[in-house]
Design an enzyme around this catalytic site. Structure first.
Site, PDB file in Angstrom:
ATOM      1  N   HIS A  19      42.765  -5.488  43.244  1.00  0.00           N
ATOM      2  CA  HIS A  19      41.560  -6.272  44.605  1.00  0.00           C
ATOM      3  C   HIS A  19      40.628  -6.053  44.650  1.00  0.00           C
ATOM      4  CE1 HIS A  19      43.418  -4.796  48.661  1.00  0.00           C
ATOM      5  NE2 HIS A  19      42.872  -5.110  48.576  1.00  0.00           N
ATOM      6  N   ASP A  63      49.265  -3.044  42.591  1.00  0.00           N
ATOM      7  CA  ASP A  63      47.832  -3.241  42.848  1.00  0.00           C
ATOM      8  C   ASP A  63      47.184  -2.104  42.998  1.00  0.00           C
ATOM      9  OD1 ASP A  63      45.397  -4.235  44.564  1.00  0.00           O
ATOM     10  OD2 ASP A  63      46.103  -4.308  46.222  1.00  0.00           O
ATOM     11  N   SER A 159      40.667   0.045  52.123  1.00  0.00           N
ATOM     12  CA  SER A 159      41.679  -0.975  50.677  1.00  0.00           C
ATOM     13  C   SER A 159      41.014   0.586  49.260  1.00  0.00           C
ATOM     14  CB  SER A 159      41.386  -1.832  49.894  1.00  0.00           C
ATOM     15  OG  SER A 159      41.961  -2.700  50.666  1.00  0.00           O
TER      16      SER A 159
HETATM   17  N1  ARG Z   1      43.332  -5.310  52.351  1.00  0.00           N
HETATM   18  C1  ARG Z   1      42.592  -4.623  52.935  1.00  0.00           C
HETATM   19  C2  ARG Z   1      41.057  -4.175  52.167  1.00  0.00           C
HETATM   20  O1  ARG Z   1      41.169  -5.425  51.090  1.00  0.00           O
HETATM   21  C3  ARG Z   1      44.054  -3.486  53.590  1.00  0.00           C
HETATM   22  C4  ARG Z   1      44.673  -3.590  53.668  1.00  0.00           C
HETATM   23  C5  ARG Z   1      44.979  -2.468  54.495  1.00  0.00           C
HETATM   24  N2  ARG Z   1      45.945  -3.158  55.882  1.00  0.00           N
HETATM   25  C6  ARG Z   1      46.612  -2.414  56.825  1.00  0.00           C
HETATM   26  N3  ARG Z   1      47.250  -3.351  57.775  1.00  0.00           N
HETATM   27  N4  ARG Z   1      46.876  -1.180  56.683  1.00  0.00           N
HETATM   28  O2  ARG Z   1      40.608  -3.222  52.744  1.00  0.00           O
END
Ligand code: ARG
Length: 220
Positions: A19, A63, A159
């Site tokens: 992503h 992912d 992420s």
């Molecule tokens: N989707 C998030 C990003 O793009 C990461 C989220 C991780 N969230 C969590 N609560 N550990 O950076």
């Protein structure tokens, strides 16, 4: 541009989250060896990017992606992380380390300097039961890590970065998870969910040709 982490697997391959990869023809650079996000590190040009063929943006499954880049010079501060064997197993409660420059609270901002925090492995039953992600069924390609009370977690901007675990104090750190998603950040009963790197062992080997020849510089 978004902020994402990644893990070096060899001089020419790194592994971020799928992503993290923009829709548009992927190009640009990766930065390694940084501590301060804005004024440190070395950039290397990206040659190609392979998203996992099973990546599903809506289900957030698979992912993971692989980036092939110009050859990175390893040093004391720039090293690849070991991949775990496909059947590696960490007990519930094992403390692992997640790191990144992402949000330091759920609403931001990002951090100027690299942060790390210990999070504990949470088993599937606990993570999908009514006290956590309720009826969610987690595929065994994902792993939950965090705390019942929240407080410590990865967040937006982290992420793609590593959830590094080791079996014992004398064992190497391995890339067990890849920061993928979570409900908010550091909320009680909403731990981080990570793509489980060991599940992608074969795909990584096939796509990269394997890392049998990776060697670290000799210690002085
Ligand atoms: N989707 C998030 C990003 O793009 C990461 C989220 C991780 N969230 C969590 N609560 N550990 O950076």
């Amino acid at each position: 541009t978004y902020l994402c982490g990644g893990s070096l697997l060899s001089q020419t391959w790194s592994l971020p989250a799928a992503h993290c990869i923009p829709y548009a023809a992927p190009q640009g650079t990766i930065t390694v060896g940084a501590h301060n996000l804005w004024n440190s590190g070395t950039n290397y040009t990206i040659k190609s990017i392979v998203n996992h063929p099973g990546w599903n943006r809506y289900k957030r499954n698979n992912d993971v992606a692989l980036i092939n880049h110009k050859s990175v010079a390893f040093s004391d501060t720039v090293k690849p992380i070991c991949l775990p064997s496909p059947d590696v197993c960490f007990n519930e409660g094992t403390a692992c380390v997640v790191s990144g420059w992402g949000y330091t609270t759920e609403r931001g901002p990002i951090s100027d300097t690299l942060q790390e925090v210990a999070v504990k492995i949470i088993d599937y039953q606990t993570c999908s039961d009514s006290t956590m992600y309720s009826t969610m069924v987690f595929p065994d390609s994902q792993v939950c890590a965090g705390y019942v009370d929240g407080q410590k977690d990865s967040c937006a901007g982290d992420s793609g970065g590593p959830l590094a675990c080791r079996l014992g104090p004398n064992d190497p750190w391995v890339l067990y998870g890849v920061v993928s998603w979570g409900w908010g950040c550091a909320r009680a009963r909403k731990p981080g969910v990570y793509a489980k790197a060991s599940h992608y062992h074969d795909w990584i080997e096939e796509t990269t040709g394997g890392f049998g020849k990776v060697s670290l510089p000799e210690k002085a």
